[in-house]
Design an enzyme around this catalytic site. Structure first.
Site, PDB file in Angstrom:
ATOM      1  N   LYS A  76      45.835  32.437  50.767  1.00 34.82           N
ATOM      2  CA  LYS A  76      45.176  32.514  52.069  1.00 34.82           C
ATOM      3  C   LYS A  76      44.571  31.177  52.485  1.00 34.82           C
ATOM      4  CE  LYS A  76      45.511  37.005  53.063  1.00 34.82           C
ATOM      5  NZ  LYS A  76      46.044  37.560  54.327  1.00 34.82           N
ATOM      6  N   ASP A 121      39.905  41.781  53.762  1.00 34.57           N
ATOM      7  CA  ASP A 121      39.817  42.497  52.490  1.00 34.57           C
ATOM      8  C   ASP A 121      39.252  41.575  51.420  1.00 34.57           C
ATOM      9  OD1 ASP A 121      40.866  45.192  52.869  1.00 34.57           O
ATOM     10  OD2 ASP A 121      42.739  44.227  53.391  1.00 34.57           O
TER      11      ASP A 121
END
Length: 408
Positions: A76, A121
């Protein structure tokens, strides 16, 4: 569950998709990211796993290890920072801002009252918070009820304001959008929705750096891909689209087969493939594979996956846990690897597929297959990792170091 994609195109990479994701923009994003000190743009390791390949009955298994991409511990780190930089550049075009200056914090005065927000998340929020801290803007992260406190603390360490909501990931996305509208904040999300595509596209362009490195690290050429099959995680589809789009454009008709893997209970991409359009997951969405616990596909990512992904499948949390243990164990030929819950989805999918003769045949997996897996994260929640594997991340890395020292 496993299904073939009836809408897949075996054609050169279409111009319509190139307008969304393309190699030229990915290369620019990759160059910009090289100016961020918190990221490893020298390249993460592409492990060869001959022992596992022999055990599973395929010719080759390679695993791209994103656990070392940055101190953030996941892939990410490639997406949120580049989306943030492009957003800022679009907001102040008259300042002729550069990625280098932004990542070095030279425009903190300009950005002091600029606030970004996102639902997460865990890993996307942590990457956005770290990038916001670097450039000097404010960051708000919305987490849902199932995000554990360990992941929450990891985000907060980068100075983000945390807002916890009830419900699941999709409901936290809605809450982030509501708060952004109310307060004049800017959503930096990896999932698209009506009227919101530019930033998710930028996130996917960042993810394409993984595919670019794989080409450089393997024997791939335009005319021949080093891999026959690529297993890639689902989620909202951003990573899968970034990988599929880049490799499809690079190899054109010589591209590998793509298999997208999701949790059983968060099967939005599988269901979208079955319906032939973007649709929602049928399960509870909550999963051990927290980064993939998404109930609805990103429409912009789906445009690439509907045309380019050959197969969609789902795996259980138990299968992911077992894949984590397989990776951590290693053997005389293969290094012990630190593969987190979501990172294990591809390996879990490969193992599951090979255990079903009909699925295996449909996917064209055989003794000559050369498989690429992408481990998207390491132990981003160390306590969860230890519970799953029965060993700490530090212990696995210690055994990996010993394996390398022996000349493995």
């Amino acid at each position: 569950m496993f299904t073939s994609n009836e809408n897949v195109l075996h054609l050169p990479y279409p111009d319509g998709l190139k307008a969304i994701l393309n190699i030229a923009s990915a290369a620019q994003s990759r160059e910009w990211l090289s100016h961020w000190q918190s990221i490893n743009m020298a390249g993460t390791r592409l492990w060869n796993l001959p022992g596992l390949a022999q055990q599973l009955g395929v010719a080759q298994i390679s695993l791209k290890d994103e656990s070392t991409r940055s101190p953030l511990g996941s892939f990410k780190a490639l997406g949120a920072p580049i989306a943030l930089v492009r957003l800022i550049m679009r907001r102040w075009p008259e300042h002729r801002l550069t990625a280098k200056d932004l990542f070095e914090g030279r425009h903190r005065d300009l950005l002091g009252h600029f606030t970004v927000i996102s639902a997460t998340d865990g890993n996307h929020g942590k990457a956005l918070a770290a990038a916001a801290q670097a450039v000097g803007c404010e960051c708000v992260i919305v987490i849902h009820a199932n995000v554990n406190e360990e992941r929450e603390r990891a985000i907060a360490r980068f100075g983000a304001r945390i807002i916890r909501t009830s419900g699941n990931y999709d409901e936290s996305v809605e809450e982030a959008a509501r708060l952004a509208t109310k307060n004049g904040w800017n959503v930096v999300s990896d999932t698209s929705y009506e009227g919101y595509e530019d930033i998710p596209r930028d996130v996917m362009q960042g993810y394409s750096a993984i595919a670019a490195e794989v080409i450089e690290q393997s024997d791939s050429t335009v005319d021949e891909c080093a891999f026959t099959h690529v297993f890639v995680q689902g989620g909202v589809g951003g990573l899968a689209a970034g990988i599929v789009g880049y490799l499809w454009e690079f190899h054109q008709l010589n591209r590998p087969r793509f298999i997208v893997v999701e949790p059983n209970q968060a099967d939005c991409l599988y269901q979208s493939a079955a319906a032939g359009r973007v649709t929602k997951a049928t399960g509870s969405v909550d999963s051990l594979m927290a980064g993939l616990a998404c109930g609805e596909a990103s429409p912009i990512a789906w445009k690439i996956l509907q045309a380019g992904a050959d197969y969609f499948m789902t795996v259980s949390d138990t299968a992911a846990t077992e894949a984590m243990r397989v990776a951590a164990t290693g053997n005389a030929c293969d290094a012990p690897l630190l593969v987190g819950e979501s990172g294990a989805a591809g390996l879990a999918g490969l193992i599951a597929l090979l255990q079903q003769p009909a699925w295996k045949a449909e996917a064209g997996l055989n003794a000559e297959s050369r498989v690429l897996l992408i481990s998207t994260e390491g132990a981003t929640a160390p306590s969860v990792y230890k519970e799953c594997v029965g060993e700490t991340a530090e212990s696995v890395l210690s055994r990996q170091a010993a394996w390398l020292k022996r000349g493995g």
